[in-house]
Design a protein around this motif. Structure first.
Motif, PDB file in Angstrom:
ATOM      1  N   ARG A 168      49.726 118.699 106.286  1.00 27.08           N
ATOM      2  CA  ARG A 168      48.804 117.910 107.063  1.00 27.08           C
ATOM      3  C   ARG A 168      49.508 116.872 107.549  1.00 27.08           C
ATOM      4  O   ARG A 168      50.463 116.186 107.112  1.00 27.08           O
ATOM      5  N   GLU A 172      44.979 113.769 110.018  1.00 26.06           N
ATOM      6  CA  GLU A 172      43.954 114.843 109.334  1.00 26.06           C
ATOM      7  C   GLU A 172      43.591 114.468 107.924  1.00 26.06           C
ATOM      8  O   GLU A 172      42.561 115.145 107.489  1.00 26.06           O
ATOM      9  N   TYR A 173      44.125 113.349 107.552  1.00 25.33           N
ATOM     10  CA  TYR A 173      43.360 113.074 105.993  1.00 25.33           C
ATOM     11  C   TYR A 173      43.508 114.064 105.168  1.00 25.33           C
ATOM     12  O   TYR A 173      44.639 114.536 104.907  1.00 25.33           O
ATOM     13  N   TYR A 174      42.329 114.527 104.401  1.00 32.66           N
ATOM     14  CA  TYR A 174      42.391 115.620 103.616  1.00 32.66           C
ATOM     15  C   TYR A 174      41.548 116.494 104.105  1.00 32.66           C
ATOM     16  O   TYR A 174      41.025 117.616 103.446  1.00 32.66           O
ATOM     17  N   LYS A 175      41.148 116.603 105.479  1.00 30.50           N
ATOM     18  CA  LYS A 175      40.096 117.413 106.113  1.00 30.50           C
ATOM     19  C   LYS A 175      40.875 118.513 106.808  1.00 30.50           C
ATOM     20  O   LYS A 175      41.935 118.584 107.060  1.00 30.50           O
ATOM     21  N   GLY A 176      39.908 119.474 107.122  1.00 30.28           N
ATOM     22  CA  GLY A 176      40.378 120.920 107.804  1.00 30.28           C
ATOM     23  C   GLY A 176      41.242 121.738 106.702  1.00 30.28           C
ATOM     24  O   GLY A 176      41.306 121.543 105.813  1.00 30.28           O
ATOM     25  N   GLN A 177      41.857 122.673 107.469  1.00 33.34           N
ATOM     26  CA  GLN A 177      42.788 123.276 106.555  1.00 33.34           C
ATOM     27  C   GLN A 177      44.157 122.809 106.761  1.00 33.34           C
ATOM     28  O   GLN A 177      44.578 122.441 107.816  1.00 33.34           O
ATOM     29  N   ASP A 199      45.111 121.949  98.831  1.00 34.34           N
ATOM     30  CA  ASP A 199      44.076 122.917  98.889  1.00 34.34           C
ATOM     31  C   ASP A 199      44.356 124.195  98.100  1.00 34.34           C
ATOM     32  O   ASP A 199      44.076 125.416  98.579  1.00 34.34           O
ATOM     33  N   ARG A 224      43.100 118.041  93.939  1.00 32.66           N
ATOM     34  CA  ARG A 224      41.466 118.313  94.016  1.00 32.66           C
ATOM     35  C   ARG A 224      41.177 119.319  93.256  1.00 32.66           C
ATOM     36  O   ARG A 224      40.162 119.265  92.284  1.00 32.66           O
ATOM     37  N   TYR A 278      34.162 115.669  92.099  1.00 36.75           N
ATOM     38  CA  TYR A 278      35.056 116.935  92.423  1.00 36.75           C
ATOM     39  C   TYR A 278      34.465 118.024  91.293  1.00 36.75           C
ATOM     40  O   TYR A 278      34.300 119.283  91.852  1.00 36.75           O
TER      41      TYR A 278
END
Ligand SMILES: Cc1cc2nc3c(=O)[nH]c(=O)nc-3n(C[C@H](O)[C@H](O)[C@H](O)COP(=O)(O)O)c2cc1C
Length: 311
Positions: A168, A172-177, A199, A224, A278
């Protein structure tokens, strides 16, 4: 079938030595490497007392631990690295991924990725003077994935022990794909062996990455996914998911160890709630109790709710 190694990702505030030891003892049979959350460079001393506790060999017995350093100052990096070497470490990891504003706006972590000339000079200096092997954990750019190719050209100039890539960009930090397609497309262009991170929640995620990355990936790092399901790496290795009793024992151990370390309920409660933010997704049949647990105000309440959820 290729032998893939699995690593536990560094997560500031979560995967410190207390959590790490519990994972190692309860679910650690297949975890090849652990990483400390990032250590920073200080003016007057190599490490703070909290950082020393993190890396002390007696706090990490039997754990293959790689300390991670976050800085854009080559001299400071060398100071911390030398101190770690004296504690017996032979590999350190450079953080080029942290997206948080306080870090990146100072040109560190993923904020370093845009300053390519300075980054190249920094890498030249730290590799020239190294006492330990150096691996790198990076994102694929600051604002655009097109930055990745140029970054790889820079990394390829140095004997990087292992390149851990979270595909990423900073914003995008940890968001989206994550951009797995970009990771796979450029895998063959990396001189260093690769570790994929981002992910990973199932074996099919692993297969997708391995099948499309030209034999360059030798390891998978998960953060995560492992916090949500501490048996994830065991499962990815063909083992069984956790049982309720295993999870209860694991959480009991963590609660006790945090209680001994903090000597106060409040910070323990905070830590346990963070884990459940989590893990909660794993209990879709108990949404109300999980919600209540995430809002509860005392450790006693927490323990009751944990019992309600886990039986
Ligand atoms: C709360 C939190 C703290 C993190 N702290 C660190 C850190 O100290 N060093 C680091 O390299 N990455 C850190 N990361 C990033 C993770 O190591 C990992 O790259 C990221 O979570 C993506 O992997 P995952 O999808 O498997 O979680 C952190 C992530 C989170 C969510």
């Amino acid at each position: 079938m290729k032998d893939i190694k699995y690593y536990l990702a560094p997560m500031e505030g979560i995967t410190g030595y207390i959590y790490r030891n519990a994972v190692h003892d309860h679910f650690g049979e297949n975890i090849a490497k652990y990483f400390t959350p990032f250590l920073v460079v200080h003016e007057k001393r190599a490490m703070s007392n909290k950082e020393i506790r993190e890396i002390l060999p007696e706090n990490n017995k039997g754990i293959n631990l790689i300390p991670q350093i976050l800085t854009d100052d080559a001299e400071g990096f060398g100071r911390v690295e030398r101190a770690l070497h004296e504690y017996g470490y032979t590999e350190v990891n450079l953080n080029l991924g942290c997206p948080s504003k306080t870090v990146a706006t100072k040109g560190r972590g993923s904020g370093f990725l845009k300053r390519t000339e300075k980054l190249d000079d920094f890498l030249y200096r730290i590799f020239e003077n190294r006492k330990c092997d150096i691996s790198i954990k990076t994102r694929i750019g600051e604002s655009d994935v097109s930055e990745y190719e140029g970054l790889l050209e820079i990394f390829n100039k140095y004997p990087v022990k292992e390149l851990i890539v979270h595909p990423r960009v900073r914003y995008e930090y940890y968001k989206g794909q994550p951009h797995r397609d970009i990771f796979c497309k450029y895998a063959v262009k990396s001189a260093a062996t690769l570790c994929y991170n981002g992910d990973v929640f199932s074996k099919s995620d692993v297969d997708e990455i391995i099948d499309h990355s030209a034999d360059k990936v030798s390891a998978i790092m998960t953060g995560r996914g492992m916090i949500a399901d501490p048996s994830l790496i065991r499962v990815l290795n063909g083992g069984r998911p956790y049982t309720n009793d295993e999870l209860k024992e694991f959480l009991k151990r963590i609660t006790e160890d945090y209680t001994a370390a903090f000597k106060a309920d409040r910070p323990v409660l905070q830590k346990m709630k963070e884990l459940w933010s989590y893990m909660g997704q794993g209990f879709p049949k108990r949404p109300a109790a999980v919600k209540e647990l995430l809002k509860c105000r005392t450790l006693q309440e927490y323990k009751m709710l944990e019992m309600q959820i886990l039986g």
